[in-house]
Design a protein around this motif. Structure first.
Motif, PDB file in Angstrom:
ATOM      1  N   UNK A 158       1.031  -1.338  -8.198  1.00  0.00           N
ATOM      2  CA  UNK A 158       2.210  -0.466  -8.246  1.00  0.00           C
ATOM      3  C   UNK A 158       2.532   0.187  -6.909  1.00  0.00           C
ATOM      4  N   UNK A 159       1.489   0.501  -6.127  1.00  0.00           N
ATOM      5  CA  UNK A 159       1.726   1.131  -4.827  1.00  0.00           C
ATOM      6  C   UNK A 159       2.421   0.185  -3.847  1.00  0.00           C
ATOM      7  N   UNK A 160       2.311  -1.123  -4.087  1.00  0.00           N
ATOM      8  CA  UNK A 160       2.905  -2.118  -3.188  1.00  0.00           C
ATOM      9  C   UNK A 160       4.269  -2.600  -3.663  1.00  0.00           C
ATOM     10  N   UNK A 161       4.789  -2.014  -4.714  1.00  0.00           N
ATOM     11  CA  UNK A 161       6.082  -2.411  -5.262  1.00  0.00           C
ATOM     12  C   UNK A 161       7.157  -2.343  -4.168  1.00  0.00           C
ATOM     13  N   UNK A 162       7.901  -3.431  -4.010  1.00  0.00           N
ATOM     14  CA  UNK A 162       8.920  -3.473  -2.952  1.00  0.00           C
ATOM     15  C   UNK A 162      10.019  -2.441  -3.158  1.00  0.00           C
ATOM     16  N   UNK A 163      10.247  -2.015  -4.383  1.00  0.00           N
ATOM     17  CA  UNK A 163      11.223  -0.956  -4.622  1.00  0.00           C
ATOM     18  C   UNK A 163      10.852   0.306  -3.843  1.00  0.00           C
ATOM     19  N   UNK A 164       9.560   0.604  -3.778  1.00  0.00           N
ATOM     20  CA  UNK A 164       9.116   1.821  -3.099  1.00  0.00           C
ATOM     21  C   UNK A 164       9.300   1.714  -1.595  1.00  0.00           C
ATOM     22  N   UNK A 165       9.069   0.531  -1.045  1.00  0.00           N
ATOM     23  CA  UNK A 165       9.288   0.333   0.391  1.00  0.00           C
ATOM     24  C   UNK A 165      10.756   0.528   0.746  1.00  0.00           C
TER      25      UNK A 165
END
Length: 575
Positions: A82-89
Motif C-alpha cells: 500500500x505504501x508503494x501505491x502509484x496514486x500516493x506518488x
C-alpha cells in the motif's frame, strides 16, 4: 477530441509541469508548515481563492490507517505494498500531500485493529468509519467540522456526487449544522445478492441452474460428490463460505434471503423489515433464520460447506474459488471483476454465470438497502489542514481516477482500493451498462460518449471487444471478461441486478439511520453473540440453540435497540 473544462486544462498543464520540473521547496513533515518563497508562483495556494486541486507550497503530511485486500487486477506488479501505491506518488507530485500510514492490515483484521486505536486514542488524521464508529467519535467530540472545507474546496464533480440524492446522505452525517464526515454512498441495488455458479460444472453433470432451494440443494450436493470438474478426484465442495457469516463478500446474506430471512445488511448491521402491523422487526431473530440454519447444518454435515470454514477469512475463501475447489458462491454484481477473473485465467474451462437467488418456491428476493452508505470519511479534529481531505477526494475523482483523461493502469502500480478517501459517482455503473449496450445495439465500433463517464465506458467497451476477439495484448482473458461481464453483459452482474430491480424482486431494509445509542453501546457484543451462536449451530449444535440466542439477544440489548429503531421510524413517518 473531448472538450475539457478550462480549469481542468490549467490543472493538467500545471501538474505536467510539476512532474517535469525540479521542486526546490524543502519538504517538511509538519502539516502546519508555512509558505516558502521558492517556487512561489508555481506552488502557491491562495486562501482567498481556494482551488479544488491547488498545490501546497510546503508538504502537508496526512496520517491514515488502511484495511486492504489483494489487488483485484492481476497486472498489478508483484510484491507492491500500500505504501508503494502509484496514486500516493502522484498525490505527492501534484498536490504536495504525503500520506503516511500508522498501520496497514488485511481487511479481515481492520475492525479489531481500529477498535484498539480508538480505545487508545491513537487516531490518524483521515479515517474511514462505519456508522457505529462514526457515532462513537462524534459523541467524543473527536471529529473536525468539514463544512467550510467542503464549501470552499469541493470540486464541481464532488459536489455533484454529494448532491445526487438531494443531499440526504450528507445530512445524515451532519450534526448541529456541522458536516462531520463525507459519506460514500452508491446505488442501493449494488447490494443485491446474486448466485454465482460454474456453468461448466452444471454442463458436466447435465444439470440446470437452480431456481428453488431444493434445486440448489441437489446442485450443491452434486458439486460436492459427483466429480464436477471430471478429474477423477474427490477435491471439490459445493458452496463457498468464510468465517464471517455476514460480511462484504463470500458470505451468506443471499442464502438466508432465499428462505425469506433477512438477518443482516452485510455491514455488521442487523436488517429491519416491516411486520404486518407496520412496525420494524429485527430480521436476525425471525423463525425463517432458524430454518435456514437447519439447512446449513445439514450442508456442513454432508461436506457441501468446507469443514474448515470457521477458520477461513475472505482471502482463504477466494483462494478456493480461484483454485477450482468450489463452484457456488453468493455475492454482488462485481465478482467477475474479482475473484472470478482470476478463476477464468487459471482454468480456461471455468464458465461462471449469475442468476437470481433461489427461493423456497422459485427465485427469491434479495435484501436491498434504501440507502447504500456503509462508510464515511471523517477527519480528526486535531488535523491542521482538514481541507486536504477534500482535495484528496477531488484528486481521486479528477486525477487519480482519470489520470489525464483515464490512464491509470494496474501495470504501473495504481491500486484504486488502496487509496482513501475515495468516493464514486453513484450512477456510474448504470451509465456504463446503458452506454456500452447502446453502442453494441447500434453496431458501433467505438464509443463516442462525450461526458465524464467516457473513459470508464470506453474501457469496458474495449474489454468486451477484446474478450470476444481473443485479444490479450492489454488484458488477460479473465480481466477482459471480468470488466465486461460485471458491468455490461445483459446476463452478467449488473445486467442480472437490473432485471431483479425491474421485476421488484427485492425486500428493503427499512432502517437507514445512523446507529442508535444502544447499537453503539451493545452492537459489538450482540454481533459476537450472533456469530458464535450461528457458527455452533452450523457445525452441529442443537437447533434449539437458536431460541436461546433469541432470548439472549433480546435481554442483552436487542429489545432496547428495537424500541429505539421504531422511535426513529416513527419520526421518519412524521417528516
Amino acid at each position: 477530441m473531448k472538450w475539457i473544462k478550462p480549469w481542468k486544462m490549467i490543472l493538467v498543464a500545471t501538474m505536467t509541469l510539476s512532474v517535469l520540473s525540479a521542486c526546490s521547496s524543502q519538504t517538511k513533515d509538519s502539516a502546519g508548515s508555512s509558505s516558502q518563497t521558492s517556487s512561489k508562483e508555481e506552488n502557491k495556494t491562495s486562501d482567498a481563492t481556494p482551488e479544488p486541486l491547488g498545490k501546497y507550497a510546503d508538504t502537508v503530511t496526512v496520517t491514515e490507517v488502511l484495511g486492504y485486500n489483494p489487488p483485484e487486477d492481476p497486472r498489478t506488479p508483484k510484491g507492491i505494498t500500500p505504501e508503494q501505491n502509484a496514486y500516493l506518488k502522484d498525490l505527492k507530485d501534484m498536490l504536495n500531500i504525503e500520506v503516511k500510514y500508522k498501520w496497514t492490515v488485511p481487511s479481515s483484521q481492520f475492525e479489531q485493529k481500529f477498535s484498539l486505536a480508538m480505545a487508545s486514542a491513537d487516531l490518524p488524521d483521515i479515517m474511514e468509519l462505519d456508522p457505529k464508529n462514526f457515532e462513537k467519535l462524534k459523541k467524543q467530540g473527536m471529529l473536525a467540522d468539514l463544512t467550510k472545507a467542503y464549501n470552499d474546496y469541493a470540486s464541481p464533480e464532488l459536489k455533484k456526487y454529494m448532491e445526487s440524492d438531494g443531499g440526504f446522505a450528507m445530512k445524515t452525517y451532519s450534526d448541529d449544522g456541522k458536516q462531520l464526515a463525507m459519506p460514500a454512498f452508491e446505488d442501493p441495488f449494488l447490494s443485491t445478492q446474486l448466485l454465482w455458479l460454474r456453468k461448466d460444472w452444471l454442463d458436466n453433470l447435465k444439470l440446470q441452474p437452480p431456481k428453488t432451494m431444493d434445486e440448489l440443494d441437489k446442485v450443491a450436493e452434486a458439486f460436492t460428490k459427483n466429480d464436477p470438474n471430471q478429474n477423477g478426484k474427490n477435491d471439490t465442495y459445493g458452496v463457498a463460505l468464510q468465517k464471517n457469516l455476514f460480511f462484504w463478500g463470500y458470505d451468506l446474506r443471499g442464502f438466508f434471503n432465499g428462505f425469506g430471512a433477512y438477518p443482516s445488511d452485510g455491514n455488521n448491521q442487523t436488517a429491519w423489515i416491516k411486520d404486518s402491523g407496520g412496525k420494524l422487526i429485527p430480521g436476525l431473530i425471525q423463525p425463517e433464520v432458524k430454518t435456514a440454519l437447519g439447512k446449513l447444518q445439514s450442508w456442513y454435515k454432508d461436506g457441501i460447506l468446507d469443514k474448515e470454514f470457521a477458520l477461513k477469512d475472505d482471502t482463504k475463501t477466494v483462494e478456493d474459488i480461484v483454485a477450482g475447489k468450489v463452484g457456488i458462491v453468493y455475492g454482488e454484481w462485481w465478482y467477475p471483476n474479482f475473484p472470478l477473473n482470476n478463476s477464468v485465467d487459471k482454468d480456461p474451462k471455468a464458465d461462471w454465470i449469475a442468476i437470481q437467488i433461489p427461493g423456497l418456491d422459485g427465485p427469491g428476493k434479495s435484501l436491498v438497502p434504501k440507502i447504500r452508505s456503509g462508510k464515511a470519511f471523517a477527519v480528526n479534529k486535531s488535523m491542521k489542514h482538514p481541507e486536504a481531505a477534500i482535495k484528496m477526494l477531488n484528486y481521486y475523482i479528477e486525477v487519480g481516477k482519470k489520470k489525464y483523461q483515464g490512464k491509470t493502469e494496474a501495470k504501473d502500480g495504481f491500486v484504486y482500493n488502496w487509496f482513501n478517501p475515495r468516493i464514486y459517482n453513484p450512477a456510474s455503473i448504470d451509465t456504463i451498462y446503458t452506454e456500452v449496450n447502446k453502442a453494441l445495439d447500434a453496431k458501433q465500433t467505438e464509443i463516442t460518449l462525450d461526458d465524464e463517464n467516457f473513459k470508464d465506458v470506453e474501457k469496458v467497451f474495449q474489454a468486451r471487444n477484446d474478450y470476444f476477439s481473443g485479444n490479450t495484448q492489454t488484458g488477460s482473458k479473465g480481466v477482459n471478461w471480468g470488466l465486461y461481464f460485471s458491468r455490461a453483459a445483459k446476463d452478467g452482474g449488473w445486467g442480472t441486478t437490473r432485471k431483479i430491480k425491474e421485476a421488484g424482486a427485492y425486500v428493503n431494509n427499512e432502517f437507514y439511520g445512523l446507529p442508535t445509542e444502544t447499537q453503539v453501546e451493545k452492537g459489538a457484543q450482540l454481533d459476537k453473540l450472533m456469530q458464535e451462536s450461528f457458527t455452533k449451530i452450523i457445525m452441529g449444535a442443537s437447533l434449539d440453540e437458536f431460541d436461546k440466542f433469541v432470548q439472549s439477544w433480546k435481554s442483552l440489548g436487542g429489545d432496547q435497540v428495537t424500541q429505539e429503531v421504531n422511535d426513529w421510524y416513527s419520526k421518519q413517518a412524521e417528516k
